[in-house]
Design an enzyme around this catalytic site. Structure first.
Site, PDB file in Angstrom:
ATOM      1  N   LYS A  80      -6.996  45.227   0.342  1.00 31.76           N
ATOM      2  CA  LYS A  80      -5.540  45.243   0.184  1.00 31.76           C
ATOM      3  C   LYS A  80      -5.111  46.698   0.215  1.00 31.76           C
ATOM      4  O   LYS A  80      -5.884  47.593  -0.121  1.00 31.76           O
ATOM      5  CB  LYS A  80      -5.155  44.633  -1.174  1.00 31.76           C
ATOM      6  CG  LYS A  80      -3.739  44.119  -1.235  1.00 31.76           C
ATOM      7  CD  LYS A  80      -3.641  42.679  -0.759  1.00 31.76           C
ATOM      8  CE  LYS A  80      -2.244  42.150  -0.827  1.00 31.76           C
ATOM      9  NZ  LYS A  80      -2.163  40.732  -0.460  1.00 31.76           N
ATOM     10  N   GLY A 180      11.300  26.300  -3.945  1.00 33.21           N
ATOM     11  CA  GLY A 180      11.324  27.344  -2.913  1.00 33.21           C
ATOM     12  C   GLY A 180      11.315  26.735  -1.521  1.00 33.21           C
ATOM     13  O   GLY A 180      10.263  26.366  -1.015  1.00 33.21           O
ATOM     14  N   GLY A 182      11.741  28.162   1.283  1.00 36.09           N
ATOM     15  CA  GLY A 182      11.694  29.318   2.183  1.00 36.09           C
ATOM     16  C   GLY A 182      10.834  29.028   3.390  1.00 36.09           C
ATOM     17  O   GLY A 182      10.765  27.882   3.859  1.00 36.09           O
ATOM     18  N   VAL A 184       7.519  28.870   3.868  1.00 38.12           N
ATOM     19  CA  VAL A 184       6.461  27.872   3.672  1.00 38.12           C
ATOM     20  C   VAL A 184       7.069  26.542   3.217  1.00 38.12           C
ATOM     21  O   VAL A 184       6.709  25.470   3.729  1.00 38.12           O
ATOM     22  CB  VAL A 184       5.418  28.359   2.641  1.00 38.12           C
ATOM     23  CG1 VAL A 184       4.352  27.293   2.428  1.00 38.12           C
ATOM     24  CG2 VAL A 184       4.762  29.659   3.089  1.00 38.12           C
ATOM     25  N   TYR A 186       9.884  25.157   3.708  1.00 44.81           N
ATOM     26  CA  TYR A 186      10.557  24.412   4.771  1.00 44.81           C
ATOM     27  C   TYR A 186       9.543  23.618   5.607  1.00 44.81           C
ATOM     28  O   TYR A 186       9.713  22.420   5.844  1.00 44.81           O
ATOM     29  CB  TYR A 186      11.338  25.377   5.673  1.00 44.81           C
ATOM     30  CG  TYR A 186      12.041  24.699   6.818  1.00 44.81           C
ATOM     31  CD1 TYR A 186      13.335  24.190   6.663  1.00 44.81           C
ATOM     32  CD2 TYR A 186      11.410  24.545   8.049  1.00 44.81           C
ATOM     33  CE1 TYR A 186      13.972  23.540   7.712  1.00 44.81           C
ATOM     34  CE2 TYR A 186      12.039  23.897   9.100  1.00 44.81           C
ATOM     35  CZ  TYR A 186      13.320  23.401   8.930  1.00 44.81           C
ATOM     36  OH  TYR A 186      13.942  22.760   9.969  1.00 44.81           O
TER      37      TYR A 186
HETATM   38  P1  NAD Z   1      10.125  33.089   1.304  1.00 49.49           P
HETATM   39  O1  NAD Z   1      10.692  34.333   0.747  1.00 49.49           O
HETATM   40  O2  NAD Z   1      10.391  32.739   2.737  1.00 49.49           O
HETATM   41  O3  NAD Z   1      10.662  31.844   0.441  1.00 49.49           O
HETATM   42  C1  NAD Z   1      10.740  31.850  -0.954  1.00 49.49           C
HETATM   43  C2  NAD Z   1      11.872  30.916  -1.352  1.00 49.49           C
HETATM   44  O4  NAD Z   1      11.870  30.811  -2.769  1.00 49.49           O
HETATM   45  C3  NAD Z   1      13.256  31.404  -0.947  1.00 49.49           C
HETATM   46  O5  NAD Z   1      13.975  30.356  -0.332  1.00 49.49           O
HETATM   47  C4  NAD Z   1      13.886  31.834  -2.266  1.00 49.49           C
HETATM   48  O6  NAD Z   1      15.287  31.663  -2.272  1.00 49.49           O
HETATM   49  C5  NAD Z   1      13.203  30.895  -3.239  1.00 49.49           C
HETATM   50  N1  NAD Z   1      13.165  31.347  -4.624  1.00 49.49           N
HETATM   51  C6  NAD Z   1      12.978  32.609  -5.087  1.00 49.49           C
HETATM   52  N2  NAD Z   1      13.000  32.604  -6.425  1.00 49.49           N
HETATM   53  C7  NAD Z   1      13.191  31.321  -6.818  1.00 49.49           C
HETATM   54  C8  NAD Z   1      13.283  30.681  -8.076  1.00 49.49           C
HETATM   55  N3  NAD Z   1      13.221  31.357  -9.218  1.00 49.49           N
HETATM   56  N4  NAD Z   1      13.452  29.335  -8.105  1.00 49.49           N
HETATM   57  C9  NAD Z   1      13.546  28.621  -6.950  1.00 49.49           C
HETATM   58  N5  NAD Z   1      13.469  29.193  -5.723  1.00 49.49           N
HETATM   59  C10 NAD Z   1      13.291  30.518  -5.664  1.00 49.49           C
HETATM   60  O7  NAD Z   1       8.557  33.133   0.987  1.00 49.49           O
HETATM   61  P2  NAD Z   1       7.393  32.292   1.677  1.00 49.49           P
HETATM   62  O8  NAD Z   1       6.802  33.075   2.786  1.00 49.49           O
HETATM   63  O9  NAD Z   1       7.862  30.901   1.922  1.00 49.49           O
HETATM   64  O10 NAD Z   1       6.299  32.294   0.521  1.00 49.49           O
HETATM   65  C11 NAD Z   1       6.473  31.483  -0.625  1.00 49.49           C
HETATM   66  C12 NAD Z   1       5.311  31.724  -1.601  1.00 49.49           C
HETATM   67  O11 NAD Z   1       4.074  31.408  -0.970  1.00 49.49           O
HETATM   68  C13 NAD Z   1       5.178  33.176  -2.071  1.00 49.49           C
HETATM   69  O12 NAD Z   1       4.698  33.176  -3.396  1.00 49.49           O
HETATM   70  C14 NAD Z   1       4.122  33.743  -1.153  1.00 49.49           C
HETATM   71  O13 NAD Z   1       3.431  34.815  -1.734  1.00 49.49           O
HETATM   72  C15 NAD Z   1       3.207  32.546  -0.992  1.00 49.49           C
HETATM   73  N6  NAD Z   1       2.405  32.569   0.236  1.00 49.49           N
HETATM   74  C16 NAD Z   1       3.023  32.603   1.450  1.00 49.49           C
HETATM   75  C17 NAD Z   1       2.251  32.613   2.610  1.00 49.49           C
HETATM   76  C18 NAD Z   1       2.899  32.614   3.972  1.00 49.49           C
HETATM   77  O14 NAD Z   1       2.215  32.320   4.948  1.00 49.49           O
HETATM   78  N7  NAD Z   1       4.197  32.881   4.077  1.00 49.49           N
HETATM   79  C19 NAD Z   1       0.850  32.611   2.531  1.00 49.49           C
HETATM   80  C20 NAD Z   1       0.241  32.553   1.269  1.00 49.49           C
HETATM   81  C21 NAD Z   1       1.039  32.548   0.130  1.00 49.49           C
END
Ligand code: NAD
Length: 357
Positions: A80, A180, A182, A184, A186
């Protein structure tokens, strides 16, 4: 504690401090383990209150990557990087290209990727200086957004937990509450909807809620009411620390399986609380490995379909770990760690055999 003592405690091979004042770069690269392959892990940009916090973060996160890659069955180690600075003001071509040159200097021992506050565009700058970067845009030869693969892995992990709890992985008629909606969240909603699940969402963004509801239907629950909602699976896909001493007593779902990193506020305490309530918890770093599987496929030049096929393996991995935790009477997180350590030890032992040439 001295840096060497911290490295020894967590088992790090190497920590690299990188400085370029003209570029505004102060970065630390943590190479935790290369026992299984090059140390891969994202580059986080964060305004740390002090250097000790930055060091602690890079050490903790790089160790986590070793376990994640090991459990996912990948030929990758754990690393990292952190760049110290305010994401609102320090970002520039100069900064990321300077960082890229330090990555290049490690000659492939460390491979970087996106992480908190770094984007596909930032990876494209880094790629100008080094090949050892993943997650760049598809235009730049990268695999692009890993979220669909992550979501598919979480979907498979949910199915595995349903099989353990209900005797069948079938999601038809099962209710999954996604925190969430977001990137993932979705796609997870999409996979679940297409398989016949009922959906509940919670998000602080009305826009995101509107988007997911109009695409896949379902209902919305507000804020803290999420934890006590009646459902089969809670799928935290927003932020870390949401499974804690305050929320666990409210939880009625028999399964917690979601994408968010560091879901348990305090691993030891919260694992024990979940176990006491008989809640099956899919360890976050096991079930959300799809993104890492996606970049592993990118590194090997394999197509997106192969990453999806590999992410389907998260079904078996989650099932194995949950069953192991039950057999041994240990938390699922401890069971995941045991599986990772066994694989690292076995593969490391293989390397004792000298292969000439
Ligand atoms: P993102 O930012 O696209 O989506 C996060 C969503 O959570 C947003 O819609 C935001 O409005 C919502 N949110 C934030 N705080 C909130 C709360 N207190 N209550 C309810 N909703 C809330 O992020 P992402 O890429 O979808 O990732 C989501 C999680 O998965 C993160 O913890 C990330 O570290 C983890 N993750 C993501 C990936 C990836 O491929 N994107 C891989 C491994 C882990």
């Amino acid at each position: 504690m001295s840096i060497f003592a911290e490295m020894a405690e967590l088992g790090h091979e190497q920590v690299v401090f990188c400085r370029d004042d003209e570029a505004g770069l102060r970065a630390i690269i943590g190479v935790h383990s290369t026992a299984l392959g090059p140390a891969l892990g994202g580059c986080r940009l964060y305004n740390y209150a002090n250097e000790a916090n930055a060091i602690r973060d890079v050490l903790r996160l790089s160790r986590g990557m070793t376990y994640k890659a090991a459990v996912a069955g990948l030929d990758l180690g754990g690393g990292k990087a952190v760049i110290i600075g305010d994401p609102a003001s320090v970002k520039s071509e100069h900064l990321f290209r300077a960082f890229g040159r330090f990555v290049e200097s490690l000659n492939g021992r460390y491979i970087t990727a996106e992480d908190m506050n770094t984007t596909v565009e930032d990876m494209n700058w880094i790629r100008r200086e080094t090949r050892h970067v993943t997650g760049a845009s598809t235009f730049s030869g990268g695999s692009g957004d890993p979220s669909p693969v992550t979501a598919y892995g979480v979907f498979q992990g949910i199915r595995a937990c349903l099989e353990v709890v209900y005797g069948s992985p079938d999601v038809v008629g099962k209710t999954v509450a996604i925190q969430g909606a977001g990137s993932v969240g979705y796609y997870l909603a999409k996979f679940l909807h297409e398989s016949g699940a009922k959906l509940i969402y919670s998000d602080i963004s009305d826009r995101r809620l509107e988007k997911v509801r109009s695409a896949f239907g379902g209902t919305v629950v507000d804020g803290d009411a999420y934890y006590g909602v009646e459902c089969d699976v809670l799928a935290p896909c927003a932020i870390g620390g949401v499974i804690n001493a305050a929320t666990i007593p409210q939880i009625r779902a028999p399964i917690i399986a979601g994408a968010a990193n560091n879901q348990l506020d305090d691993e030891r305490r919260d694992s024990a609380l979940l176990e006491k309530k008989g809640i099956v918890y899919a360890p976050d770093y096991v079930i959300n490995a799809g993104g890492l599987i996606n970049v592993a496929a990118e590194l090997k030049g394999l197509p997106a379909e192969k990453a999806m096929a590999d992410a389907a393996g998260i079904f078996d991995t989650v099932k194995r770990i949950v069953n192991l935790s039950r057999q041994r009477g240990i938390s699922s997180t401890a069971a995941g760690n045991a599986v990772a350590e066994e694989r690292i030890n076995n593969v490391s032992r293989l390397k004792r055999l000298h292969l000439p040439g």
